[in-house]
Scaffold this motif. Structure first.
Motif, mmCIF file in Angstrom:
data_model
loop_
_atom_site.group_PDB
_atom_site.id
_atom_site.type_symbol
_atom_site.label_atom_id
_atom_site.label_comp_id
_atom_site.label_asym_id
_atom_site.label_seq_id
_atom_site.Cartn_x
_atom_site.Cartn_y
_atom_site.Cartn_z
ATOM 1 N N LEU A 275 0.831 -1.202 0.000
ATOM 2 C CA LEU A 275 0.000 0.000 0.000
ATOM 3 C C LEU A 275 0.863 1.248 0.000
ATOM 4 O O LEU A 275 0.558 2.238 -0.682
ATOM 5 C CB LEU A 275 -0.936 -0.010 1.212
ATOM 6 C CG LEU A 275 -1.994 -1.114 1.240
ATOM 7 C CD1 LEU A 275 -2.774 -1.068 2.547
ATOM 8 C CD2 LEU A 275 -2.941 -1.003 0.058
ATOM 9 N N ASP A 276 1.955 1.213 0.755
ATOM 10 C CA ASP A 276 2.855 2.362 0.803
ATOM 11 C C ASP A 276 3.526 2.589 -0.549
ATOM 12 O O ASP A 276 3.818 3.724 -0.924
ATOM 13 C CB ASP A 276 3.909 2.146 1.888
ATOM 14 C CG ASP A 276 4.613 3.431 2.278
ATOM 15 O OD1 ASP A 276 3.986 4.507 2.183
ATOM 16 O OD2 ASP A 276 5.789 3.370 2.680
ATOM 17 N N ALA A 277 3.771 1.508 -1.297
ATOM 18 C CA ALA A 277 4.398 1.628 -2.613
ATOM 19 C C ALA A 277 3.436 2.170 -3.663
ATOM 20 O O ALA A 277 3.867 2.621 -4.725
ATOM 21 C CB ALA A 277 4.943 0.269 -3.059
ATOM 22 N N GLY A 278 2.136 2.115 -3.368
ATOM 23 C CA GLY A 278 1.160 2.646 -4.309
ATOM 24 C C GLY A 278 0.207 1.622 -4.880
ATOM 25 O O GLY A 278 -0.550 1.924 -5.799
ATOM 26 N N ALA A 279 0.217 0.405 -4.329
ATOM 27 C CA ALA A 279 -0.725 -0.613 -4.799
ATOM 28 C C ALA A 279 -2.137 -0.267 -4.345
ATOM 29 O O ALA A 279 -2.331 0.358 -3.306
ATOM 30 C CB ALA A 279 -0.333 -1.996 -4.284
ATOM 31 N N SER A 280 -3.105 -0.695 -5.129
ATOM 32 C CA SER A 280 -4.511 -0.446 -4.815
ATOM 33 C C SER A 280 -5.243 -1.706 -4.392
ATOM 34 O O SER A 280 -6.425 -1.657 -4.072
ATOM 35 C CB SER A 280 -5.226 0.154 -6.030
ATOM 36 O OG SER A 280 -4.660 1.395 -6.377
ATOM 37 N N GLY A 281 -4.556 -2.838 -4.414
ATOM 38 C CA GLY A 281 -5.188 -4.089 -4.037
ATOM 39 C C GLY A 281 -4.170 -5.083 -3.546
ATOM 40 O O GLY A 281 -2.972 -4.956 -3.795
ATOM 41 N N PHE A 282 -4.648 -6.085 -2.799
ATOM 42 C CA PHE A 282 -3.783 -7.126 -2.236
ATOM 43 C C PHE A 282 -4.580 -8.415 -2.239
ATOM 44 O O PHE A 282 -5.611 -8.520 -1.571
ATOM 45 C CB PHE A 282 -3.368 -6.751 -0.814
ATOM 46 C CG PHE A 282 -2.291 -7.627 -0.235
ATOM 47 C CD1 PHE A 282 -0.953 -7.305 -0.399
ATOM 48 C CD2 PHE A 282 -2.625 -8.770 0.480
ATOM 49 C CE1 PHE A 282 0.047 -8.106 0.149
ATOM 50 C CE2 PHE A 282 -1.638 -9.584 1.030
ATOM 51 C CZ PHE A 282 -0.301 -9.244 0.871
ATOM 52 N N LEU A 283 -4.121 -9.389 -3.025
ATOM 53 C CA LEU A 283 -4.857 -10.638 -3.210
ATOM 54 C C LEU A 283 -3.903 -11.806 -3.012
ATOM 55 O O LEU A 283 -2.746 -11.750 -3.445
ATOM 56 C CB LEU A 283 -5.447 -10.682 -4.619
ATOM 57 C CG LEU A 283 -6.540 -11.701 -4.916
ATOM 58 C CD1 LEU A 283 -7.800 -11.384 -4.115
ATOM 59 C CD2 LEU A 283 -6.857 -11.713 -6.413
#
Length: 262
Positions: free
Chosen positions: A98-106
């Motif tokens: 999330l800190d790197a800029g991702a919008s999702g985690f699956l």
């Protein structure tokens, strides 16, 4: 008919990329435009293909998915939303992603329908967290809230996760974000919190909407709760993203927690 969502699949295992491609290519509204087996390839293809959504593995040769995500986010030409897809259910991966800029985690043990739903959610400007991590994310934010109220200012081990190997965010301990999944929880109060740190402060109504977004409420649920139309909710969310300078709902909630707005 609108153009299909263009997807770049990034993973160092060819069999997994083929499986993802098969699942996504079956959808009439999704088109896989490329595959990458390393972080460097991901950065290069993201710049040349300009996909709408990128599914990003974490552990890969030459450059991991988190660093690739940071580099892609730093390229102003690329507007893709990025979903981290990993085998490892680790808090440090989640918060660093999330800190790197991702919008999702699956997680890779997700079913085909969850992969498709994640791609569609990101293409629509929403965020997506795996059901397995939703409860931990919300618990972590609750712990941070209690700690802040006691004056500690600490956030548990969010910067390191269970393994202690994570990287702290530039803003100190990383605040967590409400998931795009899970049962809504009522939010107490409706008065806007201070937003003087923003060039254009949020209105009372926008702060109400942001609080509910942070609690994982959908647009329809927010509309029902606030007795307004769903189109009005979408307008409020768009204005919130604009004022926060956020790409999507996930980043908006991350920024809101950092600014103390939610």
């Amino acid at each position: 008919m609108s153009a299909p969502t263009r997807v770049l699949i990034v993973d160092d295992h060819a069999m997994l990329r083929a499986g993802f491609r098969t699942i996504l290519d079956l959808q009439p509204d999704i088109e896989v435009v490329g595959e990458a087996g390393t972080g460097f390839e991901a950065v290069e293809l993201a710049g040349s293909l300009l996909p709408d959504v990128i599914t990003m593995d974490v552990q890969m040769p030459d450059m991991d998915g988190l660093e690739a995500t940071r580099r892609i986010r730093a390229d102003g030409r690329i507007c893709a939303s990025i979903a981290i897809v990993t085998t490892f259910d680790r808090d440090d991966y989640l918060f660093d992603a999330l800190d790197a800029g991702a919008s999702g985690f699956l997680l890779k043990n997700a079913g085909p329908e969850e992969l498709v739903a994640a791609v569609r959610a990101l293409a629509a400007g929403d965020g997506m967290l795996a059901p397995e991590v939703t409860r931990r994310v919300l618990q972590r934010f609750a712990a941070r809230t209690v700690s802040s109220a006691s004056g500690d200012g600490a956030f548990g081990d969010a910067s390191g996760g269970a393994s202690g190997g994570g990287t702290a965010s530039s803003a100190g301990a990383f605040p967590v974000v409400g998931a795009a999944l899970g049962t809504p929880t009522p939010v107490a109060g409706s008065t806007a919190l201070p937003s003087a740190a923003l060039p254009e402060p949020l209105t009372d109504r926008e702060t109400e909407v942001l609080r509910l977004v942070a609690e994982a409420w959908s647009n329809a649920e927010i509309a029902t709760e606030l007795f307004i139309g769903e189109a009005t909710v979408k307008t409020h969310v768009s204005r919130i993203l604009q004022k926060l300078g956020a790409r999507d709902r996930v980043q908006a909630v991350v920024l809101a927690h950092r600014l103390g707005l939610a």
